[in-house]
Structure formats: structure tokens, C-alpha cells
Design a protein around this motif. Structure first.
Motif, PDB file in Angstrom:
ATOM      1  N   MET A 223       8.923   3.152  10.675  1.00  0.00           N
ATOM      2  CA  MET A 223       9.618   1.987  10.121  1.00  0.00           C
ATOM      3  C   MET A 223      10.583   2.416   9.021  1.00  0.00           C
ATOM      4  SD  MET A 223       6.427  -0.732  10.017  1.00  0.00           S
ATOM      5  CE  MET A 223       7.411  -2.161   9.544  1.00  0.00           C
TER       6      MET A 223
ATOM      7  N   THR B 128      12.721  -5.251  17.758  1.00  0.00           N
ATOM      8  CA  THR B 128      12.004  -4.453  18.744  1.00  0.00           C
ATOM      9  C   THR B 128      12.412  -4.826  20.161  1.00  0.00           C
ATOM     10  OG1 THR B 128      10.095  -4.219  17.272  1.00  0.00           O
ATOM     11  CG2 THR B 128       9.721  -3.842  19.614  1.00  0.00           C
TER      12      THR B 128
ATOM     13  N   HIS C  42      14.705   3.387   9.412  1.00  0.00           N
ATOM     14  CA  HIS C  42      15.850   2.476   9.316  1.00  0.00           C
ATOM     15  C   HIS C  42      16.520   2.519   7.937  1.00  0.00           C
ATOM     16  CE1 HIS C  42      15.012   0.769  13.218  1.00  0.00           C
ATOM     17  NE2 HIS C  42      13.758   0.519  12.868  1.00  0.00           N
TER      18      HIS C  42
ATOM     19  N   ALA D  96       7.808 -11.547   8.513  1.00  0.00           N
ATOM     20  CA  ALA D  96       7.346 -10.210   8.875  1.00  0.00           C
ATOM     21  C   ALA D  96       7.255 -10.037  10.376  1.00  0.00           C
ATOM     22  CB  ALA D  96       5.984  -9.934   8.229  1.00  0.00           C
TER      23      ALA D  96
ATOM     24  N   GLY E 253       6.869  -0.896   6.003  1.00  0.00           N
ATOM     25  CA  GLY E 253       6.431   0.430   6.430  1.00  0.00           C
ATOM     26  C   GLY E 253       5.818   1.223   5.290  1.00  0.00           C
TER      27      GLY E 253
ATOM     28  N   LYS F  21      17.326  -7.353   5.794  1.00  0.00           N
ATOM     29  CA  LYS F  21      16.369  -7.299   6.907  1.00  0.00           C
ATOM     30  C   LYS F  21      15.863  -5.877   7.101  1.00  0.00           C
ATOM     31  CE  LYS F  21      18.946 -10.844   9.389  1.00  0.00           C
ATOM     32  NZ  LYS F  21      19.842 -11.072  10.544  1.00  0.00           N
ATOM     33  N   LEU F  22      16.780  -4.921   7.034  1.00  0.00           N
ATOM     34  CA  LEU F  22      16.374  -3.522   7.162  1.00  0.00           C
ATOM     35  C   LEU F  22      15.419  -3.128   6.039  1.00  0.00           C
ATOM     36  CD1 LEU F  22      19.822  -1.897   8.061  1.00  0.00           C
ATOM     37  CD2 LEU F  22      17.900  -2.287   9.619  1.00  0.00           C
TER      38      LEU F  22
ATOM     39  N   GLY G 230      11.836  -4.382   6.585  1.00  0.00           N
ATOM     40  CA  GLY G 230      11.104  -3.539   7.522  1.00  0.00           C
ATOM     41  C   GLY G 230      10.671  -2.223   6.907  1.00  0.00           C
TER      42      GLY G 230
ATOM     43  N   ASP H 198      10.942  -8.483  12.945  1.00  0.00           N
ATOM     44  CA  ASP H 198      10.487  -7.228  13.528  1.00  0.00           C
ATOM     45  C   ASP H 198      10.446  -7.342  15.048  1.00  0.00           C
ATOM     46  OD1 ASP H 198       9.206  -4.528  13.280  1.00  0.00           O
ATOM     47  OD2 ASP H 198       7.555  -5.582  14.233  1.00  0.00           O
TER      48      ASP H 198
ATOM     49  N   GLY I 219       2.485  -5.072  10.510  1.00  0.00           N
ATOM     50  CA  GLY I 219       3.101  -5.730   9.365  1.00  0.00           C
ATOM     51  C   GLY I 219       2.433  -7.048   9.040  1.00  0.00           C
TER      52      GLY I 219
END
Length: 480
Positions: free
Chosen positions: A403, A305, A406, A297, A164, A156-157, A160, A301, A106
Motif C-alpha cells: 500500500m 483495486t 503509491h 477506507a 498501509g 486519496k493516495l 491508502g 480502496d 484497512g
């Protein structure tokens, strides 16, 4: 609620005194692991993420900076492995968690396609260092909590997922699977000059690698992406030899067997950074927006993770809180600094670490094993240099797909959530710019929620972020 101790395990009686110092240091017995499981887990994690040694040089060396300069692919191979090895070992020793680190895809996209076109490579890497410093300061000062609370979970989702999509588009383009249209549409199937069709043996290599890696992923085979790249590379070498293909037919990296698999490492990119040049050459606003994007970014993430790995390894508590999380996050920030100093982009936590966890890794010893394997890869640059872009792009497309998983967690039935989330996801690939997607998503969330009279759900920090992005867009729109 049960509290975890510093080892990440529930409080238990003190183990016998016959344990080795290595066992005590890494909490191997406390986390119900063994040396064999940690070594096997470290090997598996390396296999799952070794593709980054190939992918990072292909992406970064393929982009010219504002001065038209390119980074050396060979030097990038050395620096990518060096940074990954050092930071992963640091994560194992300081964070004592089964988390490996390498150049983050990312962040890599922001570095290559947003920062490099407006500043020189040393200035880009200077911003990457500032990203790491910002992450460390956010952890130390507690700003992390404020930022986490300001950005709504659904946004936030969406960020991500959007990254992706963006990464996948880049992978498809690098493989020659899609390209700029020669007709009236924005994109077309196949490479430029192909008339909207898939043509040539290199495309077959990409498709074959994608199918192989996808099938292995679906069957939960550790290292599936790595095996997909290896399989595609073997096919590319065979086709290149049998049909005597021109080197220019490949998108990057010629699949020819090197005269020697071992080469002297080239450390020429080490410390080639300019910490302050970006703020004058690109301007404080542009540099600030890029830095904000880099932090956003990478930081969120990484946090997701880390917590996901902690839960999968069963060393997180009921609230998903990871033991030694501050040490882990500080190491993650130090990884970004290391990536900048080596010109290999930010070296952050890798979700592929879950592959090692699936094989039994529970402690930082597995990360030390993975890190040592990355350091050994420094001396095998010719082997990694023979991997064509068509094979390496398999990783970008599949990482983007993972990614994207989500997206189902976003509350699409709520219009005030759906519109900002959609704009964030769509604009990143459509505008070919991650920052624009984040900025428009933040502005849309702030305006829609406020229009509904839900001011308290917005928060003052979101208004500040919205104002910053609005000024950024207006400045370019009206030539300010």
C-alpha cells in the motif's frame, strides 16, 4: 475512443453457436481465455489471499469490545471463510470479473482498533452493514461520482498509504517486533519486557517468514505471502516441538499439530448484529465518524483495486473504465453487508486478485473457483488455528508495504499537497487512529488551499467534511 462492450472486450463478430452456456455466460471466448486458465487463475488467487483466513481471526479475536468481550477465533475462522466464499462467488456470477473478496485489512483495522473500544461487537458489525448499504446507495444514486470528485487525488493516495503504515505497525506489534516503550520513548524494538531487544524463538519465526515472503514477492512468485506464512508456521511448529515452548510464548495461535485437521464448522457468530445500538451507545457523532471512515477506507480502496485489476487483465478501456463496474461495486457493497452479518468484518475486493490475473484469469469463472475453495476451507479450521500471530503478521507488514508503494505518485513538490498528505499518513500510525488521519488531512487541505486563494479547488463538500471533523475534534478537546 474505443468502447468496451459488456464482456470487457472490443466488439468482435459473434462466436460460433457450439460454445457452451458456461463459456457464453462468463465471456470466456470473448476475453480470449480458456477454462484451464480460469481454473488455474482461481487457484492462484486463493493461494495468494488464503492468509486472511488466519489473519482476520487473530486480529479480531485479540481485541475486546467496550464490554470486555472477545469474539471466538474458531467461529471467526468459519465466518471469514464463509463470507469470502459467498461474496467471491457472487462477484464471479454478478460482476463476471476475476475479482476475489475477503475481509479487508484497512476496514478490519477500523473495526478492531477504532470501533470495538467504544461499542459492543454486535454494534460494530451493525455499522459494517450500514457501510455496505451506504456503498450500494452511493453507486445507485450517483453520489459515488460526487465524493470521488470532492476528495483530491493526492489525498486519496495519502489515505491508502496511511492505512498501509497503520496496518504495518499493527503487524509489527502483534509479532512482538515493536512494543510500547518501558523508558522515555513511545516505542521500542522487541516485545514488552525485552529491554528494547529482539528476544525469543517467536521473533525468529516472524523474521524468517518476512524474509521468505519478501524474496518471493520480489521474484513475482504467485502466492508469495501465503508461502511466507506457511514457511513461518512450519518453522514455528518445529521450534515449539523441539524446544518445548510454553503456549504463552506465542502472540496468538499455538503452533501445535491438531488431533484432526477437520472439524465441524461453528456458525455461532452468524447474524449476531445490532443495527442501531452504536448510535446510542457510542453517540451519533462518534458512530457517524466511524461509519464515514469505514465507507472511505473500503470504498476508495475497492474502486482503485477494481480498476487496477481491469487494466492488468486487459478488460478495461483506454480510460481505465471496467466493464460491469456498477454490478461489481454493488457486489462489493453487498460484501460489506455479508461481512457484518457474519461478524467477520467487511468482505471487499482483494488486490491479491491480480495474482490470478497474472496466471491468465480474465473472467468471473476464476472467482467462482476461488470462492469454492474458500467454502471448502470452512471445514479445516483446526489447520488454520495452528498458525501463530508471528506468522500471520507477515501478511500485515507486507500488505502495508504494498500500500505504501503509491506514495511516489503524490505530488510532494507542491506544499499545499505535501502537508495534508504528510499529516494524513503520519497521524494514522502515530495517533493509532485512521479517522484522525483522514480528518486532519481533509482540514489541512481545505485550509491551505483556501489560504492560497484556490477556493474552487476545494469545493463545498470538502468544507462540509472539514466542518464535521473539526466539530468532532473540538467536541472531545473541550469536553462538549
Amino acid at each position: 475512443m474505443t468502447k468496451l462492450n459488456d464482456t470487457g472486450s472490443r466488439p468482435r463478430p459473434q462466436a460460433g453457436t457450439d460454445r457452451s452456456w458456461l463459456d457464453r455466460f462468463f465471456f470466456i471466448s470473448e476475453r480470449n481465455s480458456t477454462f484451464g486458465r480460469e481454473i488455474r487463475g482461481g487457484l492462484t488467487t486463493f493461494m495468494a489471499m488464503a492468509y486472511i483466513i488466519v489473519l482476520n481471526p487473530i486480529i479480531l479475536s485479540g481485541v475486546a469490545d467496550v464490554n470486555g468481550d472477545h469474539l471466538s477465533a474458531g467461529q471467526l475462522t468459519t465466518m471469514t471463510a464463509l463470507a469470502a466464499g459467498l461474496v467471491t462467488i457472487m462477484m464471479g456470477v454478478v460482476g463476471r470479473a476475476p475479482i476475489a473478496c475477503a475481509a479487508a485489512l484497512g476496514v478490519m483495522a477500523v473495526v478492531a482498533y477504532q470501533a470495538a473500544p467504544v461499542m459492543s461487537w454486535p454494534e460494530v458489525m451493525g455499522l459494517v452493514i450500514w457501510q455496505g448499504i451506504a456503498i450500494i446507495l452511493m453507486v445507485v444514486t450517483g453520489v459515488r461520482t460526487a465524493v470521488m470528485n470532492a476528495l483530491p487525488h493526492n489525498l486519496k493516495l495519502a489515505i491508502g498509504v496511511g492505512i498501509g503504515m497503520f496496518v504495518s505497525l499493527i503487524g509489527l506489534a502483534n509479532a512482538g517486533f515493536v512494543s510500547a516503550s518501558e523508558g522515555g520513548s513511545l516505542l521500542q524494538l522487541g516485545a514488552e519486557g525485552g529491554g528494547g531487544h529482539l528476544n525469543g524463538w517467536p521473533i525468529l519465526v516472524f523474521v524468517a517468514g518476512l524474509i521468505l515472503a519478501s524474496v518471493l514477492l520480489a521474484r513475482n512468485v504467485p502466492g508469495a505471502i501465503f508461502y511466507g506464512i506457511i514457511g513461518a508456521t512450519v518453522l514455528a511448529v518445529t521450534l515449539h516441538f523441539v524446544f518445548r515452548l510454553d503456549a504463552g510464548a506465542w502472540g496468538g495461535g499455538v503452533p501445535e499439530l491438531p488431533s484432526s485437521p477437520v472439524a465441524t464448522p461453528d456458525f455461532g457468530l452468524l447474524f449476531q448484529v445490532d443495527l442501531f445500538g452504536a448510535w446510542t451507545s457510542a453517540g451519533p457523532t462518534t458512530a457517524g465518524v466511524i461509519l464515514f471512515t469505514l465507507v472511505l477506507a473500503g470504498f476508495f480502496d475497492a474502486l482503485g483495486t477494481i480498476l487496477a485489476i481491469g487494466t492488468k487483465a486487459n478488460i478495461a478501456d483506454e480510460n481505465g473504465q471496467m466493464p460491469r463496474v456498477n454490478q461489481i461495486l454493488v457486489t462489493d457493497g453487498a460484501g460489506a453487508v455479508t461481512g457484518g452479518l457474519t461478524s467477520s468484518s467487511a468482505t471487499l475486493v482483494f488486490v491479491e486478485s491480480t495474482a490470478g490475473v497474472s496466471e491468465g484469469a480474465r473472467t468471473g469463472l476464476a472467482s467462482v473457483v476461488t470462492g469454492l475453495l474458500f467454502l471448502s476451507a470452512i471445514f479445516f479450521a483446526p489447520v488454520f488455528g495452528m498458525v501463530p500471530a508471528e506468522a500471520a503478521s507477515v501478511a500485515m507488514v507486507l500488505v502495508g508495504a504494498m500500500m505504501m508503494m503509491h506514495v511516489g505518485q503524490i505530488a510532494w513538490t507542491d506544499v499545499s499537497v505535501a502537508i495534508p498528505a504528510f499529516l494524513t499518513i503520519a497521524i494514522m500510525p502515530f495517533a493509532y487512529d485512521i479517522a484522525s488521519g483522514i480528518g486532519i488531512g481533509i482540514i489541512a487541505h481545505t485550509l491551505i488551499k483556501s489560504a492560497q486563494g484556490r477556493f474552487r479547488e476545494v469545493g463545498w463538500l470538502m468544507w462540509i467534511l472539514s466542518a464535521v471533523f473539526a466539530f468532532h475534534f473540538a467536541m472531545h478537546a473541550f469536553g462538549l
